[in-house]
Design an enzyme around this catalytic site. Structure first.
Site, PDB file in Angstrom:
ATOM      1  N   CYS A 141      86.520  88.757  65.253  1.00 16.98           N
ATOM      2  CA  CYS A 141      85.171  89.283  65.444  1.00 16.98           C
ATOM      3  C   CYS A 141      85.141  90.801  65.284  1.00 16.98           C
ATOM      4  O   CYS A 141      86.168  91.477  65.355  1.00 16.98           O
ATOM      5  CB  CYS A 141      84.649  88.917  66.832  1.00 16.98           C
ATOM      6  SG  CYS A 141      84.317  87.153  67.035  1.00 16.98           S
ATOM      7  N   HIS A 149      79.589  91.527  68.091  1.00 18.43           N
ATOM      8  CA  HIS A 149      79.152  91.368  69.484  1.00 18.43           C
ATOM      9  C   HIS A 149      79.626  92.519  70.364  1.00 18.43           C
ATOM     10  O   HIS A 149      80.478  93.332  69.974  1.00 18.43           O
ATOM     11  CB  HIS A 149      79.652  90.034  70.057  1.00 18.43           C
ATOM     12  CG  HIS A 149      81.141  89.903  70.118  1.00 18.43           C
ATOM     13  ND1 HIS A 149      81.914  90.536  71.062  1.00 18.43           N
ATOM     14  CD2 HIS A 149      82.012  89.173  69.350  1.00 18.43           C
ATOM     15  CE1 HIS A 149      83.184  90.214  70.888  1.00 18.43           C
ATOM     16  NE2 HIS A 149      83.268  89.390  69.854  1.00 18.43           N
TER      17      HIS A 149
END
Length: 410
Positions: free
Chosen positions: A355, A337
């Site tokens: 992440c 992301h």
């Protein structure tokens, strides 16, 4: 006068003698036809009893017909269908009807010796089978009743019908009840593709099975899953209740490699590197899992809350962020992301909670490239944690031999 009369008398006597001889020959040497005619004139009570012709396959009443299920059978699986066979001669009319008179469609073989129903039957239904032979035999009738299941099983399938997916997406079939006869279920899940691709099923649990090729799907492959479970006994009174097809297309190949040592993500499209992106990854205690993962879902905007990872709100590790261009790769919370708050660390340090973070520009570009099923391979992350089989689709982390071992038909 007297002499002439005497000659006439002699002539008459000679003619009479000739007639007598001819008559005697006819009595003693009668022709066969004359004998039969003479016999036919005997009294009816004296005629011999007729035996009739020897029965043959074409003689009415001699055709032997087998019907499956047997007459008065109960608890019949609807998937078994109806089969009618003539062991001699040919079939004429075959009708199978339920209690409401609705007919079951079927197909007669080219040689007329067998008939088979074309679709699964209904549950808890009484059927009547009426069969006659082509040679004119009397109609044969039988009845049977199908089973009443304890549970009717339905399925959820990934991908969706008509979807275009990445090269790493397996086919997943989830059941709404446990399957104990796994072989019966697997035999009735058929995968066909163009081009043909070697693949195998593997059971993930008693409610979930997945199919993957030996290697990634070739780009552009057309795939159809045929679910033929209606009426299939899946064990312990549980029966399948679906008959459908799901077709999908494999898009172009997008495979990304995330290097935890170099902190770079290289994106390969159809085998060629098209962009290398500086990234940050999971910090100590939150390291990003190594292994092959695939894109699960995408969100242009995703609220990420540390509480979903078990982080208390009063902890210094707690966060709640509006995240742009989020591409999920594990159900446990790993995403690729946009992370504008970590720009200084991208390519130099691991500061996330697992992440793969990057600039908004790179994240938006990657988001636009991604399809469900695109491959993300993480290597050199400083952890022993590896991608789990069912934390998303970790299927590609098993060898082909290990994957095939999970099939109920091996």
């Amino acid at each position: 006068m007297t002499g002439r009369l005497s000659r006439r008398g002699l002539t008459a006597l000679a003619l009479a003698a000739v007639l007598l001889v001819v008559s005697a020959c006819q009595d003693t040497e009668a022709e066969p036809g004359a004998a039969a005619s003479s016999q036919s004139q005997q009294p009816e009570s004296q005629q011999p009893e007729s035996q009739g012709p020897t029965p043959t396959a074409s003689t009415p009443g001699t055709v032997s017909i087998d019907v499956t299920p047997k007459d008065k059978a109960t608890k019949v699986s609807p998937a078994e269908g109806v089969q009618v066979k003539a062991r001699s001669g040919r079939l004429g009319a075959v009708t199978v009807t339920d209690a409401a008179g609705q007919r079951v469609s079927g197909r007669l073989s080219a040689d007329g010796t067998s008939w088979i129903s074309e679709a699964p039957l209904k549950f808890a239904t009484r059927y009547t089978v009426a069969v006659s032979a082509a040679e004119g035999a009397a109609e044969q009738r039988s009845t049977f009743t199908t089973v009443t299941p304890k549970k009717r099983v339905h399925t959820a399938v990934v991908p969706l019908n008509g979807e275009t997916v990445g090269v790493g997406l397996p086919i997943q079939v989830s059941f709404n009840a446990p399957v104990t006869d796994r072989a019966a279920a697997e035999r009735n899940l058929k995968v066909v593709s163009t081009p043909a691709v070697a693949g195998s099923w593997r059971w993930i649990s008693d409610r979930k099975i997945r199919y993957r090729p030996q290697v990634y799907w070739p780009a552009g492959t057309k795939v159809t899953l045929k679910v033929g479970l209606r009426g299939v006994n899946l064990g312990r009174g549980v029966y399948g209740d679906e008959q459908r097809e799901v077709s999908f297309t494999v898009g172009r190949s997008v495979v990304s490699v995330v290097d935890g040592k170099r902190l770079r993500m290289t994106v390969f499209v159809n085998g060629k590197p098209v962009r290398t992106i500086p990234v940050t990854m999971g910090k100590k205690g939150w390291e990003t899992r190594n292994g092959v993962k695939v894109v699960l879902e995408k969100f242009p905007l995703k609220v990420m809350d540390g509480a979903t990872l078990g982080i208390p709100k009063n902890s210094p590790e707690y966060y709640r962020l509006d995240v742009r261009w989020a591409v999920r790769m594990t159900w446990s919370g790993e995403f690729v992301h946009g992370a504008p708050w970590s720009t200084a660390s991208q390519g130099t340090a691991r500061v996330s909670h697992g992440c793969v973070g990057m600039s908004l520009e790179n994240a938006q570009w990657y988001f636009g490239q991604s399809l469900r099923g695109d491959v993300i391979k993480v290597v050199n992350s400083p952890t022993t944690r590896t991608m789990e089989l069912d934390n998303g689709f970790g299927d590609w982390n098993l060898s082909w031999q290990a994957w095939r071992a999970g099939s109920a038909l091996r």
